[in-house]
Structures are given as C-alpha cells and as structure tokens.
Design a protein around this motif. Sequence first.
Motif, short mmCIF file in Angstrom:
data_model
loop_
_atom_site.label_atom_id
_atom_site.label_comp_id
_atom_site.label_asym_id
_atom_site.label_seq_id
_atom_site.Cartn_x
_atom_site.Cartn_y
_atom_site.Cartn_z
N GLY A 8 0.81 -1.21 0.00
CA GLY A 8 0.00 0.00 0.00
C GLY A 8 0.84 1.26 0.00
O GLY A 8 0.55 2.22 -0.74
N ARG A 9 1.87 1.26 0.81
CA ARG A 9 2.77 2.42 0.88
C ARG A 9 3.45 2.67 -0.46
O ARG A 9 3.53 3.79 -0.94
N ASN A 10 3.95 1.60 -1.07
CA ASN A 10 4.62 1.74 -2.37
C ASN A 10 3.65 2.16 -3.46
O ASN A 10 3.99 2.98 -4.33
N LEU A 11 2.44 1.61 -3.43
CA LEU A 11 1.44 1.98 -4.43
C LEU A 11 1.14 3.47 -4.34
O LEU A 11 1.13 4.19 -5.34
N ARG A 12 0.94 3.95 -3.12
CA ARG A 12 0.66 5.37 -2.92
C ARG A 12 1.85 6.24 -3.34
O ARG A 12 1.69 7.25 -4.02
N LYS A 13 3.05 5.84 -2.93
CA LYS A 13 4.25 6.60 -3.27
C LYS A 13 4.39 6.75 -4.78
O LYS A 13 4.60 7.85 -5.30
N LEU A 14 4.25 5.65 -5.49
CA LEU A 14 4.38 5.69 -6.95
C LEU A 14 3.27 6.51 -7.60
O LEU A 14 3.50 7.26 -8.55
N THR A 36 -8.99 0.64 -4.27
CA THR A 36 -7.61 1.11 -4.41
C THR A 36 -7.19 1.86 -3.14
O THR A 36 -6.08 1.67 -2.65
N ALA A 37 -8.07 2.67 -2.61
CA ALA A 37 -7.77 3.40 -1.37
C ALA A 37 -7.54 2.43 -0.21
O ALA A 37 -6.63 2.63 0.60
N ARG A 38 -8.33 1.38 -0.13
CA ARG A 38 -8.16 0.38 0.93
C ARG A 38 -6.84 -0.35 0.77
O ARG A 38 -6.18 -0.67 1.76
N ILE A 39 -6.43 -0.61 -0.47
CA ILE A 39 -5.13 -1.25 -0.71
C ILE A 39 -4.02 -0.31 -0.23
O ILE A 39 -3.08 -0.74 0.45
N LEU A 58 1.50 2.13 -13.60
CA LEU A 58 2.55 2.95 -12.99
C LEU A 58 3.90 2.79 -13.69
O LEU A 58 4.86 3.48 -13.34
N LYS A 59 3.97 1.86 -14.65
CA LYS A 59 5.19 1.60 -15.43
C LYS A 59 6.36 1.19 -14.53
O LYS A 59 7.46 1.74 -14.62
N VAL A 60 6.08 0.23 -13.64
CA VAL A 60 7.10 -0.35 -12.78
C VAL A 60 6.99 -1.87 -12.84
O VAL A 60 5.99 -2.42 -13.32
N ARG A 61 8.01 -2.55 -12.32
CA ARG A 61 7.94 -4.00 -12.19
C ARG A 61 7.08 -4.31 -10.98
O ARG A 61 7.08 -3.56 -9.99
N ILE A 62 6.37 -5.42 -11.04
CA ILE A 62 5.50 -5.78 -9.93
C ILE A 62 6.30 -5.92 -8.62
O ILE A 62 5.81 -5.58 -7.55
N GLY A 63 7.53 -6.37 -8.73
CA GLY A 63 8.38 -6.51 -7.55
C GLY A 63 8.65 -5.19 -6.84
O GLY A 63 8.91 -5.18 -5.63
N ASP A 64 8.56 -4.08 -7.57
CA ASP A 64 8.79 -2.77 -6.97
C ASP A 64 7.73 -2.44 -5.91
O ASP A 64 7.96 -1.61 -5.03
N LEU A 65 6.58 -3.09 -6.00
CA LEU A 65 5.52 -2.85 -5.02
C LEU A 65 5.80 -3.55 -3.69
O LEU A 65 5.14 -3.27 -2.70
N PHE A 66 6.80 -4.44 -3.67
CA PHE A 66 7.11 -5.20 -2.47
C PHE A 66 8.40 -4.75 -1.77
O PHE A 66 8.84 -5.38 -0.82
N ILE A 67 8.99 -3.66 -2.22
CA ILE A 67 10.24 -3.18 -1.62
C ILE A 67 9.94 -2.52 -0.27
O ILE A 67 9.15 -1.58 -0.19
N GLU A 68 10.59 -3.04 0.76
CA GLU A 68 10.38 -2.50 2.10
C GLU A 68 11.10 -1.16 2.23
O GLU A 68 12.26 -1.04 1.82
#
Length: 95
Positions: A8-14, A36-39, A58-68
Amino acid sequence: MDVKKIVGRNLRKLRVEREMTIEDLAGEAEAEASWTARIERGTVNVGIDQLARYAKVLKVRIGDLFIEPAPGAAAPRPLKPGRRPSKTTTKRPSR
C-alpha cells in the motif's frame, strides 16, 4: 512491516510521484477507487492480477511494489489539495 502495508505504501508513493489521483489509477487499472484506497491503507489483501495491472499503469515492475522502505523513511505525501473534477461528473439542473 506487514506486506499489505508495504504494498500500500509503495502503491501510494508511486501514484503520488506520477501526480495521479486514486480515481486516475483505479480507472486505468480497471479497479474501484474505494478498493484502491483500501489497498493503499494496507487494510485488504490484493490479488496478483490486480497488482500486475497497477504496476503496468505505474510503469514499474511488480516486484517494486514489495520493496520494504528504509527504517525511518517518511510516509508518502498526499497530492496537493484541489483535486480535479471527475470526467464523469455532470451538473445537476438548478431548481
């Protein structure tokens, strides 16, 4: 940190970096804005197919959403006030 919170944090940041509203992102990813807001808040589990759609928009790799985030990293800032009106908004006739 919980995986849902990280995603969620990465999704919002991007999203904010790209100056997209939740409605913009959700629409392009074929999702509901409320979902989407709940995510972004990290309160729901999201399927891999949906994450792939968000990543594509967002034009990123899916793995970018899991970066701590780094310890002590600031939370993503919200967009500036004054959201754009929805493209589907219609004016009601005055009475």
